[in-house]
Design a protein around this motif. Sequence first.
Motif, PDB file in Angstrom:
ATOM      1  N   LEU A  38      66.812 -34.653  95.519  1.00  0.00           N
ATOM      2  CA  LEU A  38      65.895 -35.967  95.353  1.00  0.00           C
ATOM      3  C   LEU A  38      65.327 -37.270  96.073  1.00  0.00           C
ATOM      4  CD1 LEU A  38      65.320 -37.062  92.106  1.00  0.00           C
ATOM      5  CD2 LEU A  38      67.415 -38.911  92.604  1.00  0.00           C
ATOM      6  N   GLU A  39      64.946 -36.504  96.925  1.00  0.00           N
ATOM      7  CA  GLU A  39      64.291 -36.881  97.926  1.00  0.00           C
ATOM      8  C   GLU A  39      62.381 -36.666  97.622  1.00  0.00           C
ATOM      9  OE1 GLU A  39      66.688 -33.109  99.493  1.00  0.00           O
ATOM     10  OE2 GLU A  39      65.128 -33.620  98.254  1.00  0.00           O
ATOM     11  N   ALA A  40      61.995 -36.648  96.700  1.00  0.00           N
ATOM     12  CA  ALA A  40      60.778 -37.019  96.182  1.00  0.00           C
ATOM     13  C   ALA A  40      60.678 -37.140  94.374  1.00  0.00           C
ATOM     14  CB  ALA A  40      59.580 -35.897  96.631  1.00  0.00           C
ATOM     15  N   PRO A  41      61.120 -37.843  93.629  1.00  0.00           N
ATOM     16  CA  PRO A  41      61.437 -38.846  92.705  1.00  0.00           C
ATOM     17  C   PRO A  41      60.231 -37.903  91.797  1.00  0.00           C
ATOM     18  CG  PRO A  41      62.232 -40.567  93.832  1.00  0.00           C
ATOM     19  CD  PRO A  41      61.916 -39.533  95.033  1.00  0.00           C
ATOM     20  N   VAL A  42      59.981 -38.659  92.240  1.00  0.00           N
ATOM     21  CA  VAL A  42      58.477 -38.176  91.398  1.00  0.00           C
ATOM     22  C   VAL A  42      58.032 -37.166  90.862  1.00  0.00           C
ATOM     23  CG1 VAL A  42      56.185 -39.082  90.526  1.00  0.00           C
ATOM     24  CG2 VAL A  42      57.913 -40.992  91.166  1.00  0.00           C
ATOM     25  N   LYS A  43      58.357 -36.111  92.538  1.00  0.00           N
ATOM     26  CA  LYS A  43      58.245 -35.256  92.658  1.00  0.00           C
ATOM     27  C   LYS A  43      59.430 -34.054  90.775  1.00  0.00           C
ATOM     28  CE  LYS A  43      55.741 -33.787  96.147  1.00  0.00           C
ATOM     29  NZ  LYS A  43      55.171 -33.481  97.169  1.00  0.00           N
ATOM     30  N   VAL A  44      60.374 -34.584  90.989  1.00  0.00           N
ATOM     31  CA  VAL A  44      61.972 -34.320  89.944  1.00  0.00           C
ATOM     32  C   VAL A  44      61.356 -34.661  88.794  1.00  0.00           C
ATOM     33  CG1 VAL A  44      64.033 -34.434  89.483  1.00  0.00           C
ATOM     34  CG2 VAL A  44      63.289 -34.273  91.962  1.00  0.00           C
ATOM     35  N   MET A  45      60.822 -36.049  88.644  1.00  0.00           N
ATOM     36  CA  MET A  45      60.398 -35.980  87.467  1.00  0.00           C
ATOM     37  C   MET A  45      58.991 -35.051  86.176  1.00  0.00           C
ATOM     38  SD  MET A  45      58.953 -39.378  86.212  1.00  0.00           S
ATOM     39  CE  MET A  45      60.059 -41.067  86.384  1.00  0.00           C
ATOM     40  N   LYS A  46      57.579 -34.968  87.174  1.00  0.00           N
ATOM     41  CA  LYS A  46      56.965 -34.537  86.925  1.00  0.00           C
ATOM     42  C   LYS A  46      57.577 -33.175  86.686  1.00  0.00           C
ATOM     43  CE  LYS A  46      52.351 -32.407  88.486  1.00  0.00           C
ATOM     44  NZ  LYS A  46      51.425 -32.767  89.922  1.00  0.00           N
ATOM     45  N   GLY A  55      63.532 -38.522  78.080  1.00  0.00           N
ATOM     46  CA  GLY A  55      63.278 -39.383  78.949  1.00  0.00           C
ATOM     47  C   GLY A  55      64.304 -39.268  80.282  1.00  0.00           C
ATOM     48  N   PHE A  56      63.686 -40.589  81.267  1.00  0.00           N
ATOM     49  CA  PHE A  56      64.317 -40.258  82.409  1.00  0.00           C
ATOM     50  C   PHE A  56      65.507 -42.465  82.367  1.00  0.00           C
ATOM     51  CE2 PHE A  56      60.945 -37.432  82.628  1.00  0.00           C
ATOM     52  CZ  PHE A  56      61.133 -36.494  83.106  1.00  0.00           C
ATOM     53  N   MET A  57      66.156 -42.160  83.167  1.00  0.00           N
ATOM     54  CA  MET A  57      67.318 -43.339  83.923  1.00  0.00           C
ATOM     55  C   MET A  57      65.954 -43.802  85.233  1.00  0.00           C
ATOM     56  SD  MET A  57      70.799 -44.806  84.361  1.00  0.00           S
ATOM     57  CE  MET A  57      70.704 -44.721  83.023  1.00  0.00           C
ATOM     58  N   VAL A  58      65.238 -44.712  85.540  1.00  0.00           N
ATOM     59  CA  VAL A  58      64.332 -44.521  86.647  1.00  0.00           C
ATOM     60  C   VAL A  58      64.528 -46.329  87.554  1.00  0.00           C
ATOM     61  CG1 VAL A  58      62.774 -43.508  85.857  1.00  0.00           C
ATOM     62  CG2 VAL A  58      62.966 -46.083  85.153  1.00  0.00           C
ATOM     63  N   SER A  59      64.375 -46.022  88.892  1.00  0.00           N
ATOM     64  CA  SER A  59      64.039 -47.297  89.692  1.00  0.00           C
ATOM     65  C   SER A  59      62.480 -47.703  89.056  1.00  0.00           C
ATOM     66  CB  SER A  59      64.471 -47.050  90.901  1.00  0.00           C
ATOM     67  OG  SER A  59      63.237 -46.655  91.335  1.00  0.00           O
ATOM     68  N   THR A  60      62.862 -49.118  89.614  1.00  0.00           N
ATOM     69  CA  THR A  60      61.733 -49.995  89.223  1.00  0.00           C
ATOM     70  C   THR A  60      59.936 -49.097  90.745  1.00  0.00           C
ATOM     71  OG1 THR A  60      62.572 -52.169  89.393  1.00  0.00           O
ATOM     72  CG2 THR A  60      60.062 -52.127  90.175  1.00  0.00           C
ATOM     73  N   VAL A  68      50.966 -44.076  85.960  1.00  0.00           N
ATOM     74  CA  VAL A  68      50.260 -42.786  85.282  1.00  0.00           C
ATOM     75  C   VAL A  68      50.473 -41.607  83.845  1.00  0.00           C
ATOM     76  CG1 VAL A  68      47.896 -41.824  85.773  1.00  0.00           C
ATOM     77  CG2 VAL A  68      47.917 -43.998  86.533  1.00  0.00           C
ATOM     78  N   MET A  69      51.094 -40.663  85.118  1.00  0.00           N
ATOM     79  CA  MET A  69      52.070 -39.871  84.699  1.00  0.00           C
ATOM     80  C   MET A  69      53.110 -39.935  83.347  1.00  0.00           C
ATOM     81  SD  MET A  69      53.446 -37.149  86.826  1.00  0.00           S
ATOM     82  CE  MET A  69      55.652 -37.850  87.037  1.00  0.00           C
ATOM     83  N   LEU A  70      53.651 -41.132  83.055  1.00  0.00           N
ATOM     84  CA  LEU A  70      54.279 -41.087  81.892  1.00  0.00           C
ATOM     85  C   LEU A  70      53.319 -41.920  80.380  1.00  0.00           C
ATOM     86  CD1 LEU A  70      57.160 -40.677  81.437  1.00  0.00           C
ATOM     87  CD2 LEU A  70      56.590 -41.064  83.479  1.00  0.00           C
ATOM     88  N   ALA A  71      51.804 -42.653  81.365  1.00  0.00           N
ATOM     89  CA  ALA A  71      50.993 -42.720  80.241  1.00  0.00           C
ATOM     90  C   ALA A  71      50.593 -41.941  79.406  1.00  0.00           C
ATOM     91  CB  ALA A  71      50.186 -43.953  80.776  1.00  0.00           C
ATOM     92  N   LYS A  72      50.486 -40.586  80.025  1.00  0.00           N
ATOM     93  CA  LYS A  72      50.541 -39.417  79.236  1.00  0.00           C
ATOM     94  C   LYS A  72      51.212 -38.131  78.829  1.00  0.00           C
ATOM     95  CE  LYS A  72      46.763 -38.911  83.036  1.00  0.00           C
ATOM     96  NZ  LYS A  72      46.400 -37.507  84.061  1.00  0.00           N
ATOM     97  N   ALA A  73      52.017 -39.218  79.033  1.00  0.00           N
ATOM     98  CA  ALA A  73      53.808 -38.961  77.501  1.00  0.00           C
ATOM     99  C   ALA A  73      55.285 -39.460  77.403  1.00  0.00           C
ATOM    100  CB  ALA A  73      55.052 -37.791  78.796  1.00  0.00           C
TER     101      ALA A  73
END
Length: 264
Positions: A38-46, A55-60, A68-73
Amino acid sequence: MANRYSTNYRMNRIFSDDRAALIVPIDHGLVWGRVEALEAPVKVMKRFLKEDVTGFMVSTGIVKQSEVMLAKAPAMARVLAIDAFWPTSAVETGTGTLVASVEDAARLGVDCVKLLLPWNVTDAEKVLYCQRIGIVVSEASKWHIPVMVEPVFLNTPRSPEIIEKELEVARVGYDLGADIIKITFPGPDATAKLVDELDIPIVVAGGPLSGDAASTIKDIKDAISAGAQGVVVGRKIWQRPEAEAAELIAEVAKITRENYTRHW
């Protein structure tokens, strides 16, 4: 009345009629820093946006870097962790604190806020946690945002005694005003008991990577069959090789549809 309906809007973004929620947590860095795989969490989300998750559990920070990525999902729900505890390895001297506010959550457009409720801490720390959760529940009602509370015994081997104690702390979270209880899978009988006793959704967490894929599948199937309204599973999936993780998340998604019964 408006409050109830607005909160229900967000609750129904998290929970649907036809399946259990399948939330992938990637907020671990708040407590543990640079977590393996999980060194690059946004890449894991992608990666997991391509899978059948809800969905996802996230930090600020993750919300800001993925907006932007989530606006498209837009169907993806987001649960924002707004507190942390350090260090989990020394709970007798550690302490918890808020790292974001309910107003932050509203501004960021998330669907829910999540707080820990550690119980193997000092009495003074318990007081602070209960006070903190009470304040967050009050603030969340003003912004119409659901609150998820996670009872937990930090850095403690799970045993029948600890599992029973977690059920007791789940009741504390319920009485503090939680809209959702997140609890490490306590077994099918204990899950069914909690679902029967509390008239709010129960979601079960997978915990650290352990066992083989078959044991993970069995636990998730047992949890949902026992009435859990969702699963929050991260390390047990994204710490596996990518191909294996993709196969496993697809199997979990199938279970969330085939074994689900809505209980709220």
